[in-house]
Write a protein that holds these residues in place. Structure first.
Motif, mmCIF file in Angstrom:
data_model
loop_
_atom_site.group_PDB
_atom_site.id
_atom_site.type_symbol
_atom_site.label_atom_id
_atom_site.label_comp_id
_atom_site.label_asym_id
_atom_site.label_seq_id
_atom_site.Cartn_x
_atom_site.Cartn_y
_atom_site.Cartn_z
ATOM 1 N N ALA A 1 0.801 -1.117 -0.038
ATOM 2 C CA ALA A 1 0.133 0.010 0.099
ATOM 3 C C ALA A 1 0.765 1.241 0.086
ATOM 4 O O ALA A 1 0.573 2.142 -0.810
ATOM 5 N N VAL A 2 1.977 1.134 0.974
ATOM 6 C CA VAL A 2 2.868 2.374 0.882
ATOM 7 C C VAL A 2 3.437 2.738 -0.440
ATOM 8 O O VAL A 2 3.584 3.830 -1.058
ATOM 9 N N ILE A 9 12.397 6.107 -9.808
ATOM 10 C CA ILE A 9 12.162 4.530 -9.442
ATOM 11 C C ILE A 9 13.005 4.429 -8.045
ATOM 12 O O ILE A 9 12.447 3.946 -6.736
ATOM 13 N N LEU A 10 14.041 5.072 -7.987
ATOM 14 C CA LEU A 10 14.891 4.832 -6.650
ATOM 15 C C LEU A 10 14.450 5.702 -5.413
ATOM 16 O O LEU A 10 14.391 5.385 -4.361
ATOM 17 N N GLY A 11 13.924 6.975 -5.840
ATOM 18 C CA GLY A 11 13.100 7.890 -4.970
ATOM 19 C C GLY A 11 11.954 7.132 -4.359
ATOM 20 O O GLY A 11 11.772 7.285 -3.095
ATOM 21 N N VAL A 12 10.873 6.426 -5.316
ATOM 22 C CA VAL A 12 10.087 5.804 -4.614
ATOM 23 C C VAL A 12 10.415 4.738 -3.787
ATOM 24 O O VAL A 12 9.836 4.482 -2.753
ATOM 25 N N ALA A 13 11.551 3.980 -4.162
ATOM 26 C CA ALA A 13 11.806 2.685 -3.343
ATOM 27 C C ALA A 13 12.357 3.243 -1.862
ATOM 28 O O ALA A 13 12.090 2.682 -0.922
ATOM 29 N N THR A 21 11.732 6.195 -0.380
ATOM 30 C CA THR A 21 10.739 6.717 0.259
ATOM 31 C C THR A 21 9.566 5.541 1.036
ATOM 32 O O THR A 21 9.333 5.656 2.278
ATOM 33 N N SER A 22 9.432 4.440 -0.067
ATOM 34 C CA SER A 22 8.531 3.448 0.726
ATOM 35 C C SER A 22 9.437 2.697 1.969
ATOM 36 O O SER A 22 8.569 2.444 2.897
ATOM 37 N N SER A 31 11.984 -3.989 7.601
ATOM 38 C CA SER A 31 10.879 -3.411 7.302
ATOM 39 C C SER A 31 11.585 -2.244 6.316
ATOM 40 O O SER A 31 10.927 -2.172 5.086
ATOM 41 N N PHE A 32 12.621 -1.555 6.426
ATOM 42 C CA PHE A 32 13.166 -0.561 5.207
ATOM 43 C C PHE A 32 13.429 -1.540 3.756
ATOM 44 O O PHE A 32 13.182 -1.126 2.805
ATOM 45 N N PHE A 33 14.038 -2.622 3.837
ATOM 46 C CA PHE A 33 14.610 -3.264 2.799
ATOM 47 C C PHE A 33 13.349 -3.949 2.384
ATOM 48 O O PHE A 33 13.290 -4.196 0.741
ATOM 49 N N VAL A 34 12.487 -4.406 2.978
ATOM 50 C CA VAL A 34 11.363 -5.102 2.296
ATOM 51 C C VAL A 34 10.469 -4.181 1.540
ATOM 52 O O VAL A 34 10.089 -4.397 0.297
#
Length: 541
Positions: free
Chosen positions: A140-141, A443-447, A449-450, A476-479
């Motif tokens: 969702a995030v 793409i890297l920014g979305v990853a 930020t998520s 949590s960060f890496f997933v």
């Protein structure tokens, strides 16, 4: 159904511009659209005047800055042999998987029995959530972050292109400062390399900054087309799931082949320098392994290119038609997908097969080098194949735009790409690569930020994964980073396809764009004029 035909009468009046050796011709075209009714009588349905601009450079008459406009092909199945070969090949993959699947499943069940002695994730003390909940939260995030990136990209494409230029220099400059502060051993060398890299990237900005408005206009146009047809993203996600299924099928077959070989026992290896090593008594069949690998690579390319052709068809239809209300399952999307899976499927299979063969050869060379049986020639061969594959993939991404727009077979589409590069050259490549740079940045920014958002949620309502909070925060960060990387990559692959289609359409049919989407057309022409002020005649006004 009554058949339509169009008759045109053209009268040209040429004005000569001696200063820049360009000759512009403005033609008033009287167009009558007629139709035959059931009785054979001719009825005038519509008569209208259309203003068309054409350009001559020297004595050559061409459309849109030297690019000859493509012609819509008769409705027919193109490159049928490639589609038939792909279907036969995948039936073979299913057959191999069916035969060896039982060995893979029995091996998996044995491994599960051995793992039962270890505690499951639900037995971890302090865990308040099952793994399903944090995964759903991470999805969702990532979705909301990707949507936010699309909105930001739509509103500020110029700013994003500029930011994408300066992110890498700032990172390299930070690395250089850290290495200088370290000041020991090889750190000084890395500091100099990082500083030089940062300066080179800043120089790139001064070289390419005049191209930014045109690249940003292309990005805005592509996103406008996709905003009206959001079902294109749904198609991309659906076929990504199909790709995962294809990967699963191939993995089961390969695992089953190795499980069967292992069940039949091992013997001492006989090749040189194999003292004490054991080999399978009946090793997996090499031909079948190559067959499965080729099948996976081919399916991967076909699925990606079906998404690409569908997107290109959607953008092309939007380009030549008036504005429509946004619709998730618009006819543009369903019709473009239908053409990609029927009439153009053979062309997609043809181009994808070439890439799949390159991938297989590259993997064979890499395997030789990795196993220590390679030499300087195999390293050189791997490098050459990798370069050829990269070039061919880039070439295919443009060829499939022509397949989607005009229904060309693969070879004819390739000829049109060669013509496009011959006349537009670096113009096309620069605009495309600047947009790709922005998409990679997003793409890297979305990853990232998520990952940060899920880590904050883990701090607030977790821990999700482990009793140790620090470990749970990192997981949590890496997933979420990986999930965000996957979702944004699918979405921005669609955007990349749309951008390449808009570049081709602008090169070939700017007049139609100006008629149906005048505001976006003016934005594109303004960007073009800023990047190439001396060749503005290449754009019809």
């Amino acid at each position: 159904a009554p058949q339509q035909r169009t008759s045109r009468m053209m009268k040209e009046k040429k004005d000569f511009n001696e200063d820049d050796d360009l000759v512009f011709a403005r033609a008033q075209v009287a167009e009558e659209v007629t139709t035959d009714d059931d009785d054979g009588d001719v009825v005038i349905v519509e008569a209208k005047a259309v203003t068309v601009d054409s350009m001559e450079m020297g004595e050559r008459e061409e459309s849109a800055g030297g690019v000859t406009k493509g012609e819509i092909q008769p409705v027919a199945f193109q490159d049928t042999w490639a589609a038939i070969l792909f279907i036969i090949q995948y039936i073979g993959v299913f057959g191999v998987t069916f035969y060896y699947g039982s060995y893979a499943l029995s091996s998996t069940s044995n491994a599960d029995d051995a793992d039962n002695e270890y505690p499951s994730s639900s037995d971890v003390p302090g865990s308040e959530f099952s793994l399903t909940i944090p995964l759903m939260i991470s999805y969702a995030v990532s979705v909301f972050t990707t949507i936010g990136a699309l909105i930001l990209m739509m509103r500020n494409p110029d700013a994003l292109v500029k930011v994408s230029f300066f992110v890498a220099p700032v990172i390299f400059l930070a690395i250089a400062i850290l290495c200088f502060l370290e000041g020991e051993g090889i750190s000084g060398f890395f500091a100099v390399v990082a500083l030089i890299s940062s300066l080179l990237m800043i120089c790139m900005w001064f070289v390419f900054k005049k191209h930014v408005p045109f690249a940003a206009a292309n990005l805005r146009t592509a996103l406008s087309a996709l905003r009206v047809n959001p079902g294109t993203y749904t198609v991309a996600f659906f076929f990504t799931i199909v790709l995962w299924l294809s990967m699963t099928i191939t993995s089961i077959a390969i695992a089953g082949m190795y499980a069967k070989a292992e069940s039949e026992g091992t013997v001492p290896c006989e090749y040189p320098d194999s003292e004490g090593a054991l080999c399978y008594k009946n090793p997996p069949n090499t031909f079948l392994m190559l067959f499965l690998c080729l099948g996976f690579y081919w399916a991967q390319q076909v699925i990606n290119n079906v998404i690409h052709v569908t997107t290109a068809g959607v953008v092309g239809t939007w380009w030549f038609t008036p504005l429509a209300e946004p619709s998730c399952c618009s006819r543009n999307v369903t019709n473009s997908l239908g053409r990609a899976l029927t009439y153009s499927f053979g062309s997609i299979c043809f181009g994808s097969l070439l890439i799949a063969i390159m991938q297989l050869l590259e993997q064979m060379a890499r395997s030789q080098n990795r196993n220590g049986r390679g030499n300087i020639l195999t390293c050189l061969l791997q490098c050459i194949i990798q370069c050829l594959r990269g070039w061919l993939e880039y070439f295919n991404s443009w060829a499939f735009v022509y397949v989607a727009l005009y229904g060309y077979p693969y070879i004819e589409a390739g000829k049109n790409v060669i013509q496009l590069f011959r006349h537009k050259g670096w113009t096309t490549i620069i605009a495309d690569r600047l947009v790709v740079r922005v998409l990679m940045f997003c793409i890297l920014g979305v990853a990232a930020t998520s990952g940060l958002l899920l880590m904050l949620l883990d701090m607030a309502i977790g821990p999700f994964w482990s009793a140790e909070q620090d470990v749970s925060h990192l997981i949590s960060f890496f997933v979420a980073f990986l999930v965000g990387l996957f979702i944004s990559n699918v979405v921005f692959f669609v955007v990349e396809s749309a951008v390449r289609t808009s570049i081709v359409c602008f090169a070939e049919s700017p007049a139609e764009f100006d008629e149906h989407h005048p505001i976006l057309s003016e934005n594109m022409k303004a960007g073009w004029a800023e990047a190439y002020p001396t060749v503005m005649g290449g754009v019809l006004t």
